[in-house]
Write an enzyme that holds these catalytic residues in place. Sequence first.
Site, PDB file in Angstrom:
ATOM      1  N   ARG A  43       0.555  -1.067   0.266  1.00  0.00           N
ATOM      2  CA  ARG A  43       0.071  -0.110  -0.886  1.00  0.00           C
ATOM      3  C   ARG A  43       0.977   1.453   0.126  1.00  0.00           C
ATOM      4  O   ARG A  43       0.751   2.390   0.504  1.00  0.00           O
ATOM      5  CB  ARG A  43      -1.538  -0.213   1.514  1.00  0.00           C
ATOM      6  CG  ARG A  43      -2.022  -1.291   0.979  1.00  0.00           C
ATOM      7  CD  ARG A  43      -2.623  -1.027   2.594  1.00  0.00           C
ATOM      8  NE  ARG A  43      -3.743  -2.679   2.075  1.00  0.00           N
ATOM      9  CZ  ARG A  43      -4.593  -2.985   1.710  1.00  0.00           C
ATOM     10  NH1 ARG A  43      -4.859  -1.634   0.671  1.00  0.00           N
ATOM     11  NH2 ARG A  43      -5.199  -3.667   1.465  1.00  0.00           N
ATOM     12  N   HIS A  68       3.141 -10.521  -5.610  1.00  0.00           N
ATOM     13  CA  HIS A  68       2.397 -10.017  -6.082  1.00  0.00           C
ATOM     14  C   HIS A  68       2.852  -8.608  -6.137  1.00  0.00           C
ATOM     15  O   HIS A  68       3.019  -7.763  -4.709  1.00  0.00           O
ATOM     16  CB  HIS A  68       0.653  -9.699  -4.853  1.00  0.00           C
ATOM     17  CG  HIS A  68      -0.646  -9.360  -5.026  1.00  0.00           C
ATOM     18  ND1 HIS A  68      -0.072  -8.379  -5.987  1.00  0.00           N
ATOM     19  CD2 HIS A  68      -1.399 -10.053  -5.609  1.00  0.00           C
ATOM     20  CE1 HIS A  68      -1.810  -7.943  -6.328  1.00  0.00           C
ATOM     21  NE2 HIS A  68      -2.408  -9.235  -6.318  1.00  0.00           N
ATOM     22  N   TYR A  71      -0.722  -2.654  -4.988  1.00  0.00           N
ATOM     23  CA  TYR A  71      -1.683  -1.946  -4.685  1.00  0.00           C
ATOM     24  C   TYR A  71      -2.310  -0.678  -5.581  1.00  0.00           C
ATOM     25  O   TYR A  71      -3.268  -0.978  -6.189  1.00  0.00           O
ATOM     26  CB  TYR A  71      -2.870  -2.672  -3.642  1.00  0.00           C
ATOM     27  CG  TYR A  71      -2.979  -3.863  -2.943  1.00  0.00           C
ATOM     28  CD1 TYR A  71      -3.163  -5.010  -3.561  1.00  0.00           C
ATOM     29  CD2 TYR A  71      -2.889  -3.827  -1.475  1.00  0.00           C
ATOM     30  CE1 TYR A  71      -3.408  -6.077  -3.046  1.00  0.00           C
ATOM     31  CE2 TYR A  71      -2.542  -5.242  -1.316  1.00  0.00           C
ATOM     32  CZ  TYR A  71      -3.461  -6.731  -1.881  1.00  0.00           C
ATOM     33  OH  TYR A  71      -3.431  -7.397  -1.259  1.00  0.00           O
ATOM     34  N   HIS A 108      -2.882  -6.052 -11.283  1.00  0.00           N
ATOM     35  CA  HIS A 108      -3.731  -6.016 -10.922  1.00  0.00           C
ATOM     36  C   HIS A 108      -4.123  -5.106 -12.297  1.00  0.00           C
ATOM     37  O   HIS A 108      -3.315  -4.224 -12.503  1.00  0.00           O
ATOM     38  CB  HIS A 108      -4.751  -4.890 -10.343  1.00  0.00           C
ATOM     39  CG  HIS A 108      -4.306  -5.324  -8.762  1.00  0.00           C
ATOM     40  ND1 HIS A 108      -4.905  -4.672  -7.485  1.00  0.00           N
ATOM     41  CD2 HIS A 108      -4.391  -6.906  -8.176  1.00  0.00           C
ATOM     42  CE1 HIS A 108      -4.986  -5.774  -6.364  1.00  0.00           C
ATOM     43  NE2 HIS A 108      -4.634  -7.050  -6.805  1.00  0.00           N
ATOM     44  N   GLU A 145      -3.918  -9.502 -13.460  1.00  0.00           N
ATOM     45  CA  GLU A 145      -5.443 -10.283 -12.678  1.00  0.00           C
ATOM     46  C   GLU A 145      -6.741  -8.780 -12.762  1.00  0.00           C
ATOM     47  O   GLU A 145      -6.347  -7.860 -12.313  1.00  0.00           O
ATOM     48  CB  GLU A 145      -4.894  -9.985 -11.189  1.00  0.00           C
ATOM     49  CG  GLU A 145      -5.750 -10.382 -10.288  1.00  0.00           C
ATOM     50  CD  GLU A 145      -5.759 -11.256  -8.489  1.00  0.00           C
ATOM     51  OE1 GLU A 145      -6.600 -10.502  -8.395  1.00  0.00           O
ATOM     52  OE2 GLU A 145      -3.952  -9.992  -8.384  1.00  0.00           O
ATOM     53  N   ASP A 179      -8.731 -14.723 -10.789  1.00  0.00           N
ATOM     54  CA  ASP A 179      -9.439 -14.919  -9.205  1.00  0.00           C
ATOM     55  C   ASP A 179     -10.488 -14.348  -8.907  1.00  0.00           C
ATOM     56  O   ASP A 179     -11.594 -13.721  -9.692  1.00  0.00           O
ATOM     57  CB  ASP A 179      -8.924 -13.392  -8.690  1.00  0.00           C
ATOM     58  CG  ASP A 179      -9.670 -12.773  -6.958  1.00  0.00           C
ATOM     59  OD1 ASP A 179     -10.283 -13.637  -6.139  1.00  0.00           O
ATOM     60  OD2 ASP A 179      -8.469 -12.909  -6.328  1.00  0.00           O
ATOM     61  N   HIS A 182     -13.484 -12.496  -7.888  1.00  0.00           N
ATOM     62  CA  HIS A 182     -13.298 -11.280  -8.678  1.00  0.00           C
ATOM     63  C   HIS A 182     -14.394 -11.734  -9.243  1.00  0.00           C
ATOM     64  O   HIS A 182     -15.059 -10.966 -10.246  1.00  0.00           O
ATOM     65  CB  HIS A 182     -11.703 -10.431  -9.286  1.00  0.00           C
ATOM     66  CG  HIS A 182     -11.266 -10.407  -8.102  1.00  0.00           C
ATOM     67  ND1 HIS A 182      -9.682  -9.486  -8.514  1.00  0.00           N
ATOM     68  CD2 HIS A 182     -11.038  -9.697  -6.837  1.00  0.00           C
ATOM     69  CE1 HIS A 182      -8.914  -9.086  -7.636  1.00  0.00           C
ATOM     70  NE2 HIS A 182      -9.942  -9.512  -6.680  1.00  0.00           N
ATOM     71  N   HIS A 216      -6.449 -17.388  -7.796  1.00  0.00           N
ATOM     72  CA  HIS A 216      -6.221 -17.136  -6.927  1.00  0.00           C
ATOM     73  C   HIS A 216      -7.729 -17.355  -6.199  1.00  0.00           C
ATOM     74  O   HIS A 216      -8.605 -17.426  -7.143  1.00  0.00           O
ATOM     75  CB  HIS A 216      -6.585 -15.184  -6.814  1.00  0.00           C
ATOM     76  CG  HIS A 216      -4.824 -15.305  -6.809  1.00  0.00           C
ATOM     77  ND1 HIS A 216      -4.967 -13.674  -6.819  1.00  0.00           N
ATOM     78  CD2 HIS A 216      -3.257 -15.073  -6.367  1.00  0.00           C
ATOM     79  CE1 HIS A 216      -3.497 -13.493  -7.068  1.00  0.00           C
ATOM     80  NE2 HIS A 216      -3.314 -14.219  -6.981  1.00  0.00           N
ATOM     81  N   ASP A 229     -15.387  -6.581  -4.116  1.00  0.00           N
ATOM     82  CA  ASP A 229     -13.961  -7.519  -3.568  1.00  0.00           C
ATOM     83  C   ASP A 229     -13.698  -7.875  -2.237  1.00  0.00           C
ATOM     84  O   ASP A 229     -13.413  -6.878  -1.466  1.00  0.00           O
ATOM     85  CB  ASP A 229     -12.764  -7.035  -4.114  1.00  0.00           C
ATOM     86  CG  ASP A 229     -11.637  -7.700  -4.242  1.00  0.00           C
ATOM     87  OD1 ASP A 229     -11.799  -9.215  -3.983  1.00  0.00           O
ATOM     88  OD2 ASP A 229     -10.479  -7.387  -4.149  1.00  0.00           O
ATOM     89  N   HIS A 231     -13.733 -11.521   0.350  1.00  0.00           N
ATOM     90  CA  HIS A 231     -13.229 -12.300   0.106  1.00  0.00           C
ATOM     91  C   HIS A 231     -13.376 -13.224   1.011  1.00  0.00           C
ATOM     92  O   HIS A 231     -13.626 -12.586   2.286  1.00  0.00           O
ATOM     93  CB  HIS A 231     -11.720 -12.732   0.236  1.00  0.00           C
ATOM     94  CG  HIS A 231     -10.741 -12.490  -1.113  1.00  0.00           C
ATOM     95  ND1 HIS A 231      -9.463 -12.439  -2.087  1.00  0.00           N
ATOM     96  CD2 HIS A 231     -11.528 -11.548  -2.418  1.00  0.00           C
ATOM     97  CE1 HIS A 231      -9.508 -12.211  -2.446  1.00  0.00           C
ATOM     98  NE2 HIS A 231     -10.272 -11.382  -3.057  1.00  0.00           N
ATOM     99  N   GLU A 261      -6.457 -16.433  -0.312  1.00  0.00           N
ATOM    100  CA  GLU A 261      -6.244 -14.767   0.061  1.00  0.00           C
ATOM    101  C   GLU A 261      -7.242 -14.348   0.254  1.00  0.00           C
ATOM    102  O   GLU A 261      -7.853 -13.737   0.726  1.00  0.00           O
ATOM    103  CB  GLU A 261      -6.095 -13.762  -1.788  1.00  0.00           C
ATOM    104  CG  GLU A 261      -4.838 -14.127  -1.953  1.00  0.00           C
ATOM    105  CD  GLU A 261      -4.893 -12.893  -3.337  1.00  0.00           C
ATOM    106  OE1 GLU A 261      -3.923 -12.514  -3.287  1.00  0.00           O
ATOM    107  OE2 GLU A 261      -6.199 -12.595  -3.782  1.00  0.00           O
TER     108      GLU A 261
END
Length: 289
Positions: A43, A68, A71, A108, A145, A179, A182, A216, A229, A231, A261
């Site tokens: 982040r 990964h 973000y 992403h 992704e 994902d 997603h 994912h 989104d 999870h 995740e």
Amino acid sequence: MTSREQSPIGAHVPVAGGLATGGLKYAAEIGAEVVQVFVSNPRGWALTTGKAAEDARLRDSGVPVYVHANYLINFGSPNADTLGRSVESVRHALLRGREVGARGVVVHTGSAVSQSYEDAMAQVGRHLLPLLDEIPDDGPDLLLEPMAGQAHMLCATVQQLGPYFEALEHHPRIGVCLDTCHAFAAGHDLTAEGGVAAVLEALVATVGAGRLKLIHANDSKDPCGSGRDRHENIGAGLMGERPFAELFADPRAAGVPFIIETPGRSAEPHRADVDVLKRLRGVPAPVAG
């Protein structure tokens, strides 16, 4: 027994104490066969250097590794600072991915924010394509992704990967990270009869066979088409277990690693999710008739 390649199952792992020291310890605790890690603050824009000994341990561990990217990366952003930082962040993630022996770096697909879709996609081509040309033969692929379908997203459904691949000239170093949460949020009903097969068929039709490099594996707290989104642990959400069993059984996903995740701040829920997926991996494919 099937002769098809078996998909390894693992998790995004915390790396407190070091990529190898922390990450591999957590992987062992939950029974992970493959890991995904952050190589910088997910982040923030700070680009951190690795520790050679940790990198070497992870690289030589025999455990498949994926990175990964952070973000904040957005190649569709109209903000010049965000765009410039996105370029440097992906370049850094690809470099660090090579240093740890990663097979792929997940990024992403981004958002147009306040500009037109056409202008945003033109930016993707101008700024991301040169980074793909920089990847050495022993470097990781860049895995796109798709997102959950929030406003102004450049790519949510698998069909929307088509223009993205076109902007990147179908470069041989790009792949797809699918994902499940997603995809469900974006409107792909993986719980419907034939829903998983339909998504994989559409993916191959859109970008070609062999481009699916990572899954994912996440259940969803919200219904299909919600655009949200959020999870959930495997089997505890609105998708349930069946879509994951069908993914394992479909030859178009054969050998593709599954990374969870899912929620949880300790090993227990993640170990349970890995165990569920290992059980589902052994469920025979349905017989067509």
